[in-house]
Design an enzyme around this catalytic site. Structure first.
Site: not given
Length: 442
Positions: A82, A134, A214, A239
């Site tokens: 982690r 978004y 972004d 993406k």
């Protein structure tokens, strides 16, 4: 070997600690200038150095959750996955290099990236966001940060003429503003925001605020927001960067040491991190980013130019077309490696195209009929994969946005968003023509 030199030049936990550079020709820890390797070379080699033990050219997938220590308190690079993992570390270094950043941080999704950045804010903080954002980001700002963190977000139109943008920013920025959040191009109306201008005004009026961009729609190939004045650039790795529709992942890149430390702490504390396998897949996808994005852009431009001449289409939105209101900004904001060769005319600017059918924007039936007839394009949310995807934002990706706000933004039932893939362009155009044929339009 090129791998050795690029590894020395790349950023990362150990390299950054020793003063090494990020792969763009800066000095390394020995004071010698590292070669300024190109984008494609760094995409292939940074983060993928041969394994020291086996000399494997492609790094192995490290599935171990824990790591042997030399002694009590003798923690080296890794202790628990982690906190850090070799595959995630390799991907983070590679992405940071392509963005021209010192620090890369990977997360379990783009939404997890947003949530982690917002988690850094104190209660009572203010966020200023571009209005055309978004849907998932809008949902987090309005349904999570506002109600659970006492973080207030204002949405504003940040495109348009310089004087208008300056006036809007000066009227919205306050002493409590901690983040200014941009998407450019915006989703799904592909409006452009002048990153340099916004950065200039924010630093002058609200220097305590970080500018977050972004850049998912363009990827590092077409745009590097850090070079334009942004403090943090974020991506949905799902993406274009991964590019194969088989990984859900997000990332942030920054040159700001304070933000890097803050986000690294939260990355470990919150634990919204990607798996070793997803990190390995994303690094594999990153290697072909330059080739894929060139092809996506060329095909998207061809689709946009074709649709612009179609009688069933009222408007085509593509920043690479001279008809786009921010076409001139696209030319100045695009990364030099992807810049158009000609001084005027259309050019490839990403793989996303939006268009409006010549139909009643309140009537969803024409768009549904069009989408149902398609054979090559897949009706699906998301974008940036090798396959062409198409969707109706008003009822899909932006359904969480209120009707009133969608109407203001022009996201109504006649707006279609296309992620142009890597199929033969003749097949894509023929498929669109088949879908548009015989529609009952206004």
């Amino acid at each position: 070997m090129v791998q050795d030199i690029v590894a020395e030049a790349s950023n990362g936990h150990a390299a950054a600690a020793n003063g090494h550079a990020n792969g763009n020709g800066h000095a390394n820890g020995n004071g010698k200038a590292a070669p300024a390797y190109g984008f494609s070379t760094r995409a292939i080699h940074v983060g993928s150095e041969p394994d020291e033990g086996t000399q494997a050219v492609i790094p192995a997938i490290s599935l171990s959750t824990t790591y042997k220590q030399d002694g009590v308190g003798g923690i080296k690079a890794y202790e628990y996955s982690r906190s850090a993992n070799p595959n995630r570390d390799g991907f983070e270094r590679a992405l940071a290099s392509l963005e021209g950043g010192k620090h890369g941080l990977a997360f379990a999704s783009g939404s997890a990236t947003t949530a982690t950045i917002l988690a850094s804010l104190a209660p009572g903080s203010h966020v200023l966001s571009v209005n055309d954002v978004y849907g998932g980001t809008y949902r987090y700002f309005t349904k999570v940060a506002s109600t659970m963190q006492n973080v207030v977000t204002d949405f504003a139109e940040l495109g348009g003429e310089r004087e208008e943008v300056e006036a809007t920013l000066k009227s919205k920025l306050t002493a409590q503003t901690k983040l200014v959040w941009l998407e450019t191009p915006t989703n799904p109306t592909l409006r452009l925001i002048d990153i340099r201008l916004v950065a200039e005004v924010v630093k002058a009026v609200a220097p305590q605020a970080a500018l977050v961009v972004d850049s998912t729609f363009l990827s590092p190939w077409y745009q590097n927001p850090l070079a334009l004045g942004a403090d943090i650039v974020v991506h949905s790795i799902t993406k274009y960067i991964n590019g194969h529709s088989d990984v859900v992942m997000g990332a942030a890149v920054t040159n700001d040491e304070a933000w890097a430390q803050k986000l690294r702490f939260l990355q470990n504390s919150i634990g919204a991190v990607p798996s070793a396998f997803d990190s390995w897949l994303a690094l594999r996808g990153l290697k072909t980013l330059p080739l894929r994005l060139r092809a996506h852009g060329e095909s998207a431009l061809a689709v946009a130019e074709h649709l612009a001449q179609h009688p069933a289409v009222a408007e085509v939105i593509y920043p690479g077309l001279p008809s786009h209101p921010s076409h001139a900004l696209a030319r100045t904001q695009v990364a030099p490696r992807a810049a158009p060769k000609a001084d005027s005319g259309a050019f490839a600017y990403g793989g996303m195209v939006s268009f409006r059918l010549r139909s009643n924007p309140k009537d969803e039936r024409p768009a549904k009929a069009f989408l149902k007839k398609l054979r090559v394009f897949t009706l699906a949310e998301s974008l940036g994969g090798v396959e062409s995807l198409i969707e109706l934002p008003s009822l899909m990706t932006h359904a969480s946005v209120s009707d009133e706000d969608r109407e203001k933004l022009g996201v109504e039932h006649n707006l279609v968003r296309v992620s142009v893939g890597l199929e033969d362009i003749e097949d894509l155009i023929a498929d669109l023509d088949h879908g548009l044929e015989g529609l009952q339009l206004a």
